[in-house]
Design a protein around this motif. Structure first.
Motif, short mmCIF file in Angstrom:
data_model
loop_
_atom_site.label_atom_id
_atom_site.label_comp_id
_atom_site.label_asym_id
_atom_site.label_seq_id
_atom_site.Cartn_x
_atom_site.Cartn_y
_atom_site.Cartn_z
N GLU A 38 0.79 -1.21 0.14
CA GLU A 38 0.10 -0.13 0.12
C GLU A 38 0.58 1.44 -0.18
OE1 GLU A 38 -3.49 0.21 -0.10
OE2 GLU A 38 -3.41 -2.50 -0.67
N ARG A 39 0.95 1.89 -1.01
CA ARG A 39 1.53 2.96 -0.89
C ARG A 39 0.35 4.19 0.20
NH1 ARG A 39 1.86 5.73 -7.24
NH2 ARG A 39 2.87 6.95 -5.65
N ASP A 40 1.99 5.12 1.01
CA ASP A 40 1.01 5.52 2.24
C ASP A 40 0.75 7.37 1.37
OD1 ASP A 40 1.01 7.69 3.75
OD2 ASP A 40 2.65 7.44 4.87
N PRO A 41 -0.56 7.67 1.03
CA PRO A 41 -0.35 9.33 0.59
C PRO A 41 0.47 10.33 1.55
CG PRO A 41 -2.66 7.90 1.89
CD PRO A 41 -1.61 7.30 2.30
N ALA A 42 0.76 9.72 2.74
CA ALA A 42 1.19 11.39 3.22
C ALA A 42 2.33 11.44 2.89
CB ALA A 42 1.09 10.99 4.83
N VAL A 43 2.83 10.42 2.17
CA VAL A 43 4.70 10.49 1.35
C VAL A 43 4.42 11.54 0.63
CG1 VAL A 43 6.31 9.97 0.66
CG2 VAL A 43 5.36 8.40 2.36
N PRO A 44 5.27 13.00 -0.02
CA PRO A 44 4.90 13.97 -0.75
C PRO A 44 5.33 13.24 -2.23
CG PRO A 44 6.03 14.98 1.39
CD PRO A 44 5.99 12.97 1.71
N GLU A 45 5.07 13.67 -3.05
CA GLU A 45 4.98 13.23 -4.19
C GLU A 45 6.10 13.57 -5.31
OE1 GLU A 45 4.06 10.79 -7.45
OE2 GLU A 45 2.74 11.10 -5.82
N GLU A 46 7.23 14.54 -4.24
CA GLU A 46 8.04 15.34 -4.85
C GLU A 46 9.06 14.16 -4.04
OE1 GLU A 46 5.83 17.01 -3.20
OE2 GLU A 46 5.35 18.98 -4.31
N ALA A 47 8.73 13.53 -2.55
CA ALA A 47 9.94 12.38 -2.41
C ALA A 47 9.78 11.35 -2.75
CB ALA A 47 9.18 12.23 -0.71
N ARG A 48 8.78 10.55 -3.57
CA ARG A 48 8.88 9.44 -4.21
C ARG A 48 9.18 9.57 -5.92
NH1 ARG A 48 4.80 6.47 -2.48
NH2 ARG A 48 3.77 7.96 -2.21
N GLU A 49 9.27 11.26 -6.47
CA GLU A 49 9.84 11.75 -8.14
C GLU A 49 10.89 11.41 -7.30
OE1 GLU A 49 8.96 15.46 -8.88
OE2 GLU A 49 6.70 14.36 -9.76
N ARG A 50 12.49 11.61 -6.38
CA ARG A 50 13.47 10.90 -6.07
C ARG A 50 13.95 9.98 -5.91
NH1 ARG A 50 12.25 16.01 -3.06
NH2 ARG A 50 12.06 15.57 -1.18
N ALA A 51 13.20 9.51 -5.01
CA ALA A 51 12.76 7.94 -4.58
C ALA A 51 13.34 7.17 -5.75
CB ALA A 51 12.56 7.01 -3.76
N ALA A 52 12.54 7.62 -6.71
CA ALA A 52 12.28 7.12 -8.21
C ALA A 52 13.56 7.10 -8.88
CB ALA A 52 11.12 7.19 -9.12
N GLU A 53 14.01 8.25 -9.52
CA GLU A 53 15.19 8.63 -9.96
C GLU A 53 16.15 7.71 -8.55
OE1 GLU A 53 18.62 9.21 -12.12
OE2 GLU A 53 16.11 10.37 -12.55
N ARG A 54 16.57 7.42 -8.06
CA ARG A 54 17.06 6.77 -6.92
C ARG A 54 17.53 5.42 -7.53
NH1 ARG A 54 21.51 5.07 -5.84
NH2 ARG A 54 22.70 4.47 -4.23
N VAL A 55 16.60 4.97 -7.63
CA VAL A 55 15.78 3.82 -8.34
C VAL A 55 16.63 3.15 -9.54
CG1 VAL A 55 14.59 1.89 -8.72
CG2 VAL A 55 14.30 2.94 -6.45
N ARG A 56 15.78 4.33 -9.87
CA ARG A 56 16.90 4.24 -11.99
C ARG A 56 18.20 4.50 -11.94
NH1 ARG A 56 12.26 7.35 -12.81
NH2 ARG A 56 12.79 9.72 -12.17
N ARG A 57 18.76 4.92 -10.80
CA ARG A 57 19.78 5.89 -11.03
C ARG A 57 20.79 3.92 -10.79
NH1 ARG A 57 20.49 9.32 -8.72
NH2 ARG A 57 21.64 9.40 -6.31
#
Length: 235
Positions: free
Chosen positions: A93-112
């Protein structure tokens, strides 16, 4: 064998076997009369596997059914069975309280990370989404230490994955056995690896943080997990 013998052979209660039959986890037996059927060794093997996926692997009945159906598919392959197993064990389950900006930074970290490791992977894997959401949640909680050491965790994961594939190679030649070995190693292996990690964590914490052991005292003053400070030793 009758259902009672199937229960005796596998250690699974008759009531559970009937439930698995109703839920499609176990194929029907060969009918021999009204409300009577006999079962073979394939039923026993699948029953043991279904039970293990649910009780040890922690899968829901629906998820276990998906995995078992993938293993029973005529065109099954080790890689396809693994994909199904990954999909069932990485739901979250995704936590809706987590800001989308944090999710975008995490996605970039995973891609890298994937690029740096040289992993050749299909896009949008469930495990990548899980890792992204987990890293984003950690950042939201103010925990940056894990992400800073992500490359070390990835390197350890590569060793584990290589050992997983070695296990599959041991049964090479049988597509059914290879697929089943990969699924069992993925689902039940997750539980085993979590336990191994906790054992290693306990030892690493003892080595780094526990007071020096007194002569003849191999445990030092480090309390065992689950024991409150001041508890009297057992025995």
């Amino acid at each position: 064998m009758r259902i009672g013998e199937l229960s005796h052979r596998t250690g699974v209660p008759v009531a559970t076997i009937k439930y698995y039959l109703r839920e499609g986890l176990l194929p029907p037996g060969e009918a021999t009369g009204r409300n009577q059927a006999v079962y073979g060794e394939d039923h026993a093997r699948r029953l043991r596997l279904a039970r293990a996926l649910i009780t040890v692997g922690g899968l829901s009945v629906a998820a276990a059914r998906e995995v078992l159906e993938a293993l029973a598919a005529p065109d099954r392959s080790t890689y396809n069975a693994l994909a199904v197993a990954h999909t069932t064990v990485t739901r979250h389950e995704r936590d809706p309280a987590v800001p989308e900006e944090a999710r975008e930074r995490a996605a970039e970290r995973v891609r890298r990370l994937i690029a740096e490791q040289g992993w050749q992977l299909p896009p949008d894997l469930p495990a990548a989404r899980t890792l992204t959401d987990t890293l984003a949640t950690m950042e939201h909680l103010g925990n940056h230490s894990f992400a800073a050491r992500l490359d070390r965790f990835a390197a350890a994961s590569e060793l584990v994955a290589a050992a997983d594939v070695d296990c599959v190679d041991e049964v090479r030649g049988s597509a059914e056995a290879m697929a089943e070995t990969m699924v069992v190693g993925t689902v039940l292996g997750d539980a085993a690896l979590a336990a191994l990690r906790r054992l290693a964590q306990q030892d690493a914490a003892r080595r780094r943080y526990a007071p020096a052991a007194r002569d003849g005292d191999t445990d030092g003053d480090c309390p065992q997990p689950g024991a409150a400070a001041g508890d009297a030793p057992a025995g």
